[in-house]
Design an enzyme around this catalytic site. Structure first.
Site, PDB file in Angstrom:
ATOM      1  N   SER A 132      72.020  36.925  84.415  1.00 11.72           N
ATOM      2  CA  SER A 132      71.969  35.909  83.368  1.00 11.72           C
ATOM      3  C   SER A 132      70.560  35.331  83.267  1.00 11.72           C
ATOM      4  O   SER A 132      69.959  34.955  84.271  1.00 11.72           O
ATOM      5  CB  SER A 132      72.940  34.764  83.685  1.00 11.72           C
ATOM      6  OG  SER A 132      74.197  35.289  84.012  1.00 11.72           O
ATOM      7  N   LEU A 133      70.082  35.263  82.064  1.00 13.74           N
ATOM      8  CA  LEU A 133      68.725  34.768  81.810  1.00 13.74           C
ATOM      9  C   LEU A 133      68.504  33.392  82.435  1.00 13.74           C
ATOM     10  O   LEU A 133      69.265  32.464  82.195  1.00 13.74           O
ATOM     11  CB  LEU A 133      68.523  34.680  80.292  1.00 13.74           C
ATOM     12  CG  LEU A 133      67.196  34.086  79.818  1.00 13.74           C
ATOM     13  CD1 LEU A 133      66.029  34.934  80.263  1.00 13.74           C
ATOM     14  CD2 LEU A 133      67.211  33.897  78.324  1.00 13.74           C
ATOM     15  N   ASP A 134      67.460  33.257  83.230  1.00  9.77           N
ATOM     16  CA  ASP A 134      67.059  31.967  83.816  1.00  9.77           C
ATOM     17  C   ASP A 134      68.140  31.355  84.704  1.00  9.77           C
ATOM     18  O   ASP A 134      68.179  30.153  84.913  1.00  9.77           O
ATOM     19  CB  ASP A 134      66.683  30.950  82.717  1.00  9.77           C
ATOM     20  CG  ASP A 134      65.547  31.445  81.840  1.00  9.77           C
ATOM     21  OD1 ASP A 134      64.799  32.329  82.303  1.00  9.77           O
ATOM     22  OD2 ASP A 134      65.411  30.963  80.716  1.00  9.77           O
ATOM     23  N   GLU A 135      69.026  32.203  85.218  1.00  7.77           N
ATOM     24  CA  GLU A 135      70.137  31.675  85.998  1.00  7.77           C
ATOM     25  C   GLU A 135      70.105  32.124  87.462  1.00  7.77           C
ATOM     26  O   GLU A 135      70.989  31.773  88.230  1.00  7.77           O
ATOM     27  CB  GLU A 135      71.479  32.116  85.378  1.00  7.77           C
ATOM     28  CG  GLU A 135      71.778  31.519  84.025  1.00  7.77           C
ATOM     29  CD  GLU A 135      72.241  30.072  84.105  1.00  7.77           C
ATOM     30  OE1 GLU A 135      72.668  29.642  85.187  1.00  7.77           O
ATOM     31  OE2 GLU A 135      72.156  29.381  83.082  1.00  7.77           O
TER      32      GLU A 135
ATOM     33  N   GLY B 231      65.373  29.258  78.280  1.00  8.45           N
ATOM     34  CA  GLY B 231      65.103  30.024  77.078  1.00  8.45           C
ATOM     35  C   GLY B 231      63.685  29.904  76.574  1.00  8.45           C
ATOM     36  O   GLY B 231      62.775  29.622  77.342  1.00  8.45           O
TER      37      GLY B 231
END
EC number: 3.5.1.10
Lengths: 278, 278, 278, 278
Positions: free
Chosen positions: B220-223, B195
């Site tokens: 998915s963010l940063d996933e 994040g």
């Protein structure tokens, strides 16, 4: 169900992977892992094939011989535990790490014996129930001492001889008894600081990183094929002794990891270099 | 004489290496490098085969289909230069490194265009004669902005879209246009500090090492699947801003090296992970 | 409100920290950061004191002289931006990184000029609006060429001269013009692989780690005080050219970080070594 | 001639270094090493002063009190060997490294006792003649077990309690007995992979680097001030078990080095972070 490693080392030509793996397939062997390397300069082909299944070893080798460009270019190695003899002088850290790892199964070796040119580490070997032989070099010529060492080592029939801070130079006469089977830890990032007292040399030069090098021993001091190297940062606050102290952790870790690669049959010597297969 | 990469990704079964490399041999193709990996949990076989020779592509693929357990399980990729579009916001360091490397041949890519949601980096792109498009997000919904981005990107038909410190979260609608073809640099050692403002998070937690992570972007963010990570030591003397400053060198180096691996066809996505072949 | 660095370098004796910081306190200067080092062998005391406040420089130095064991043992340095001249040959990566960082404020330097013994990098300097001077060595003796270089450099009155892959050996005559003010990047982990073609040397030796070294230049080739070193792992898959390519990222990062330390007044030369204060 | 460490931790104000070192000078103490840090956000001043000479401790502390902004803001610590009690469960590697280092003088600690909630490691402690106490948690509430542990620990009056892979969470009631004196090794690069089975978490996430973290224990699991972290690269060939195996070398090295820093009085807790002085 057995596991064996097929090591191929031969002149390069087209189709070798297909030919060799087809023979393995015909023998209903499962390839767990296959890694190859071509040395384009030498026109040489290297392959490590980890196999699982029922082995009919003689037939397998005969079938492989037929597809290879030359005879006797491969070895079939058991994947199991290796036997090593460890040579030491006075420093405990590398030997201690090897003993701990062998004892608790973190390294797939049986340490058959420890041999020291001083008695210092007898008690350490004893803690882990490993025989220790004291073979002093005092009053002996280099050749006599090496004969005495060989006399102790050879009955153990070791797969590898590990020099865990053994502070004596070995002659070609000794080395040729265990070609590419003697592993040394040198306390510098080779080829920087060859020879004696590398930490003092490093301190005098004012380097900002120090290291250690595990290598096979050949006829030239500190010149054998490198297996593994690692480094740590230092700064101007480090005395030569501080560097030595910090370096010991790197030495023991590099030696243990190099030995793990070797006994796991991941290391192949190619001239004065190593291939280290994943 | 051409060079192509054969990428195989299929259900595992015995004999695949032999079957595939035999087809290549039959086609008189030379295997420059062969790397494989078996995902034992998924029972899945992956192989990267770098081939050189005269390709009869249709026939080769047909012959390969016959030996593979399922249809359409392999791709044949040209080994040449890849085309990328780079998305940026305001920070120059990652873009600068990519531009320098593309310009001087240190990275086998053509940067077709740079697109920014601010105009800040237009001049930097201009220095290297790369077209810059300013696509502001102001006054637009997220979807409208992404449509505007896609409108600029798609005519370039990029092989990959690189987010070089593009500080906007992308929706699944955008991501699915370039599946496993969008590469992001995240300024932390993921999954630590997901994040916003990871350097401040790192500083607040008092970590002794910071890092950066290059990954493919998924929903998915940063996933997404991680391609490359690297770290540097920090200490209590570093403010959050010092960490950010030191981290920028890691970010640019990790992104460049990840992109080099990707355009060199060394990276394969396996679920939410990557295989990175040597 | 100004910020200055007080650098003390004098014979060691008891009470120096108290004496020096008491003078600073009397002058109502705030100590932002204080670092000291005692070289016990040389009986020498070094201290870096970062000060903030209103400076009455003449009086401060006079007051300090009174408490120090010898005269003229300290320097008061402005904390601001430094001016550098960069010497290059043909390789772009180090120069490019310096130009980018200077341009975007990531490095507190003004690059006053770039001087090349080839014209290759004129356009790169031009992209960042930095003057480039072409000073060919062809047809000149080494001394004549160095005179020509000095003729171009000296009008810029640089604080430091940076050799960013300048592939010429400098004579003592040149070096003494900028004592401890010439910074070189050597493309190996010194003292390994001194001299020409270190990546080929590294490849031939089969090392598992390669590196780069930034150092001040003194009269002996590759022998000056080391400022910064860093390394990266390599393996048998790397050709000498692959090592060179991978090494370039280390070179540029080591040179930039070394220069950052130097221009931030964190580096002190002590004989043939450096102290690098945090 | 004694050696002691003066640790100052007080509100920041101008002149503190001068004031404190002047008192030391007046006492004819020699400063071996002086390190300071100012936390500008908290307006807090920290200094570590290593002193040598004849100490008149009461007078020294009284004289220091007079110059400091508040009372009782400093501690004078003996530089000698520290006594530790080590808590373990079943894994041998961290304990083995500590025992080896303590035994051979590589770490300036006396391991007064080892306490295990399993008997597994009794024999390892025995090899190095260190008392082992078996304090099973079975059939006990967490509080009862901790009482039993404290009952064994407290008679040894340890300077520090080391959790060498002690796989039990400690309650605040236990922790407050040894505030900032309990050191834990967590087998991940915190704050990534907090909690159970971090290697499996790391494997599932597909990270390319794994690590370990030594930290002081406070009331929140895996949240205490970090002392030391280190990492190693991994790749897709590593199973979760391979990661665990490779990670053990990092764990033991990070824990040993963290403990060395702590017993050498180089670590100061500042809120939820540490300062680690050189």
């Amino acid at each position: 169900m057995q596991r064996k490693i097929l090591m191929t080392d031969c002149a390069d030509e087209r189709g070798l992977i297909a030919k060799i793996t087809s023979v393995c397939f015909k023998h209903q062997l499962n390839i767990i892992k296959n890694s190859e390397f071509v040395d384009n300069l030498q026109q040489r082909f290297f392959m490590r094939t980890e196999l699982e299944g029922e082995f009919h070893e003689e037939q397998l080798l005969a079938d492989l011989q037929e597809v290879l460009p030359q005879k006797n270019q491969m070895r079939l190695i058991d994947a199991g535990r290796k036997r090593v003899v460890v040579l030491v002088t006075k420093e405990a850290h590398c030997l201690g790490d090897l003993l701990m790892k062998a004892y608790y199964g973190a390294l797939d070796v049986e340490i058959a014996a420890v041999i020291g040119n001083y008695e210092t580490l007898a008690s350490l070997a004893g803690k882990f129930d490993v025989p220790f032989h004291f073979v002093s070099h005092e009053g002996l010529t280099r050749e006599e001492h090496e004969q005495a060492l060989l006399h102790q080592i050879s009955p153990y029939q070791p797969d590898y001889v590990v020099l865990a801070k053994f502070m004596r130079v070995l002659t070609p006469g000794f080395v040729k008894q265990y070609p590419n089977r003697i592993i040394n830890i040198h306390h510098s990032f080779l080829p920087a600081f060859i020879g004696a007292n590398p930490y003092r040399q490093a301190w005098e030069r004012g380097v900002k990183i120090i290291g250690a090098t595990a290598h096979f021993v050949n006829d030239s001091l500190d010149e054998g094929p490198i297996i593994k190297q690692d480094v740590i940062p230092v700064d101007h606050n480090y005395s030569a002794e501080d560097m030595a102290k910090a370096g010991r952790d790197v030495e023991k870790s590099v030696l243990s990891r190099a030995l793990a690669l070797v006994v796991n049959n991941q290391v192949v010597v190619n001239g004065n270099k190593t291939l280290v297969f994943k």
